[in-house]
Design a protein around this motif. Structure first.
Motif, short mmCIF file in Angstrom:
data_model
loop_
_atom_site.label_atom_id
_atom_site.label_comp_id
_atom_site.label_asym_id
_atom_site.label_seq_id
_atom_site.Cartn_x
_atom_site.Cartn_y
_atom_site.Cartn_z
N GLU A 189 0.72 -1.22 -0.08
CA GLU A 189 -0.20 -0.16 0.00
C GLU A 189 0.91 1.52 0.00
O GLU A 189 0.28 2.28 -0.08
CB GLU A 189 -0.96 0.02 1.29
CG GLU A 189 -2.04 -1.20 1.24
CD GLU A 189 -2.76 -1.19 2.54
OE1 GLU A 189 -2.52 -0.60 3.42
OE2 GLU A 189 -3.55 -2.04 2.47
N TYR A 190 2.01 1.19 0.24
CA TYR A 190 3.12 2.21 0.26
C TYR A 190 4.08 2.18 -0.79
O TYR A 190 4.35 0.97 -1.26
CB TYR A 190 3.68 2.43 1.58
CG TYR A 190 2.71 2.42 2.70
CD1 TYR A 190 2.43 3.72 3.34
CD2 TYR A 190 2.08 1.60 3.44
CE1 TYR A 190 1.65 3.93 4.20
CE2 TYR A 190 1.24 1.77 4.52
CZ TYR A 190 1.00 3.01 4.97
OH TYR A 190 0.10 3.21 5.95
N GLN A 191 4.75 3.39 -1.15
CA GLN A 191 5.57 3.55 -2.25
C GLN A 191 6.99 2.87 -1.79
O GLN A 191 7.34 3.21 -0.60
CB GLN A 191 5.67 4.79 -2.71
CG GLN A 191 4.69 5.13 -3.63
CD GLN A 191 4.66 6.66 -4.32
OE1 GLN A 191 5.28 7.57 -3.74
NE2 GLN A 191 4.25 6.64 -5.55
N ALA A 192 7.78 2.40 -2.60
CA ALA A 192 8.99 1.91 -2.49
C ALA A 192 10.02 2.55 -3.28
O ALA A 192 9.62 3.11 -4.40
CB ALA A 192 9.42 0.51 -2.48
N VAL A 193 11.40 2.53 -2.71
CA VAL A 193 12.36 3.07 -3.49
C VAL A 193 13.48 1.77 -3.60
O VAL A 193 13.77 1.36 -2.80
CB VAL A 193 13.29 4.41 -2.94
CG1 VAL A 193 12.50 5.51 -3.16
CG2 VAL A 193 13.59 3.93 -1.40
N LEU A 194 13.71 1.54 -4.97
CA LEU A 194 14.47 0.26 -5.10
C LEU A 194 15.34 0.23 -6.09
O LEU A 194 15.21 1.46 -7.08
CB LEU A 194 13.04 -0.94 -5.53
CG LEU A 194 12.34 -1.34 -4.39
CD1 LEU A 194 11.24 -2.17 -5.22
CD2 LEU A 194 12.87 -1.74 -3.40
N PRO A 195 16.40 -0.51 -6.47
CA PRO A 195 16.92 -0.68 -7.61
C PRO A 195 16.60 -0.75 -8.76
O PRO A 195 15.06 -1.16 -8.84
CB PRO A 195 18.04 -1.74 -7.23
CG PRO A 195 17.91 -2.19 -5.77
CD PRO A 195 16.61 -1.72 -5.37
N GLY A 196 17.02 -0.57 -10.15
CA GLY A 196 16.39 -0.73 -11.45
C GLY A 196 15.82 -2.32 -11.53
O GLY A 196 16.37 -3.12 -10.99
N LYS A 197 14.84 -2.16 -12.45
CA LYS A 197 14.12 -3.55 -12.80
C LYS A 197 15.27 -4.56 -13.20
O LYS A 197 14.69 -6.09 -13.09
CB LYS A 197 12.88 -3.30 -13.59
CG LYS A 197 11.79 -2.60 -12.95
CD LYS A 197 10.49 -2.75 -13.88
CE LYS A 197 9.45 -1.69 -13.26
NZ LYS A 197 8.23 -1.61 -14.19
N ASN A 198 16.21 -4.17 -13.96
CA ASN A 198 17.31 -5.22 -14.43
C ASN A 198 18.12 -5.65 -13.42
O ASN A 198 19.12 -6.41 -13.77
CB ASN A 198 17.90 -4.50 -15.40
CG ASN A 198 18.84 -3.39 -15.06
OD1 ASN A 198 18.28 -2.62 -14.22
ND2 ASN A 198 19.95 -3.20 -15.70
#
Length: 297
Positions: A189-198
């Protein structure tokens, strides 16, 4: 067949242009063109289609490409075996590593190595772990110290060094920190900050959410874990980071997932068909001495 001409050919294939190939080989563009002309004269046919500033392989070039790589590998391997007859540890050593491993795992190893082997000229390339596999296949580096791929990569030999547990984290004032036990549904339900999809790390997170048929909300992405940590620490979103990066400004979230606890395996990769230089062998020895005693093989 002249290896300098083949080197120019491969540089153009890898960069996509004569001018960039010249920069890579420290040659002028006319010098590169001259080498390709000599190669095409030997073969009796063009190997590139030249459209504007772009050079693309034609059918003859596509046939030559794998053989050119094999010939250059044979020459390089033979040269390295002869050099290794001299037991001195010196000369160039090209390695690739991720920014996170370079900052968090390698400093003491590099310090020890440079003190013990001052005659080695280190060339350290900071790249995404995924790019290291390509660089090793192309012969641009001798080894990569990286996040290992969760899936088997053909032709390359991975060696595990460090088990790297991953944990969900958020700033202390993030709404998720008020929950004692967090489900994946609540996390989604909350936004994430993550590495790129690759990246391998993103794949690990995506697999966990796929198992529960949930969607990830990604506010933004970057492959620099230190930047992700900063973004999470100011309350922008939650993130998943190595446990070693947890400090007072971040709270570890107690997330309950159906799958296994997320983790990465860190280590190094080699090309099993290439002869390591004495400098690379000495570096591998230091890496092995830093291995987790608890790491399962």
């Amino acid at each position: 067949m002249d290896t300098t001409n083949l080197a120019a050919f491969l540089a153009i294939v890898d960069t996509g242009s004569f001018s960039e190939a010249g920069e890579k080989l420290f040659l002028t563009q006319p010098a590169v063109s001259k080498r390709i002309a000599a190669l095409e004269d030997q073969l009796g046919t063009p190997v590139f289609d030249r459209i504007g500033r772009q050079a693309t392989l034609n059918e003859a070039g596509k046939i030559l490409l794998p053989r050119a790589r094999q010939m250059m590998e044979l020459v390089k391997g033979t040269r390295q075996e002869i050099i290794n007859l001299n037991s001195d540890i010196k000369g160039p050593l090209s390695i690739a590593t991720s920014h996170h491993i370079g900052l968090r795992r390698l400093p003491e190893i590099l310090k020890t190595y440079t003190n013990q082997y001052p005659d080695v000229k280190l060339d350290i390339r900071f790249v995404d772990s995924e790019a290291s596999y390509e660089m090793l296949n192309r012969g641009e580096i001798e080894l990569g110290v990286i996040t290992l791929s969760p899936t088997k990569q053909p032709n390359l030999l991975p060696k595990k060094l460090w088990h790297d547990p991953l944990v969900f984290m958020a700033a202390k004032d993030h709404p998720l920190t008020r929950l004692k036990k967090i489900t994946a549904a609540q996390l989604s339900e909350y936004q994430a900050v993550l590495p790129g999809k690759n990246t391998f790390t993103y794949q690990i997170v995506q697999d966990l959410f796929d198992q529960e048929a949930l969607q990830l909300q990604t506010a933004m992405s970057t492959n620099y874990l230190e930047t992700l940590r900063m973004l999470a620490s100011i309350g922008l979103a939650w993130s998943i980071l190595p446990l070693t990066m947890q400090e007072d400004d971040l709270t570890v979230l107690d997330v309950r997932l159906k799958g296994a606890s997320p983790a990465r395996e860190l280590g190094y990769i080699l090309h099993p068909k290439r002869t390591l230089s004495n400098a690379a062998q000495a570096f591998v020895t230091l890496l092995e001495s830093s291995k987790d005693n608890t790491l399962t093989q």
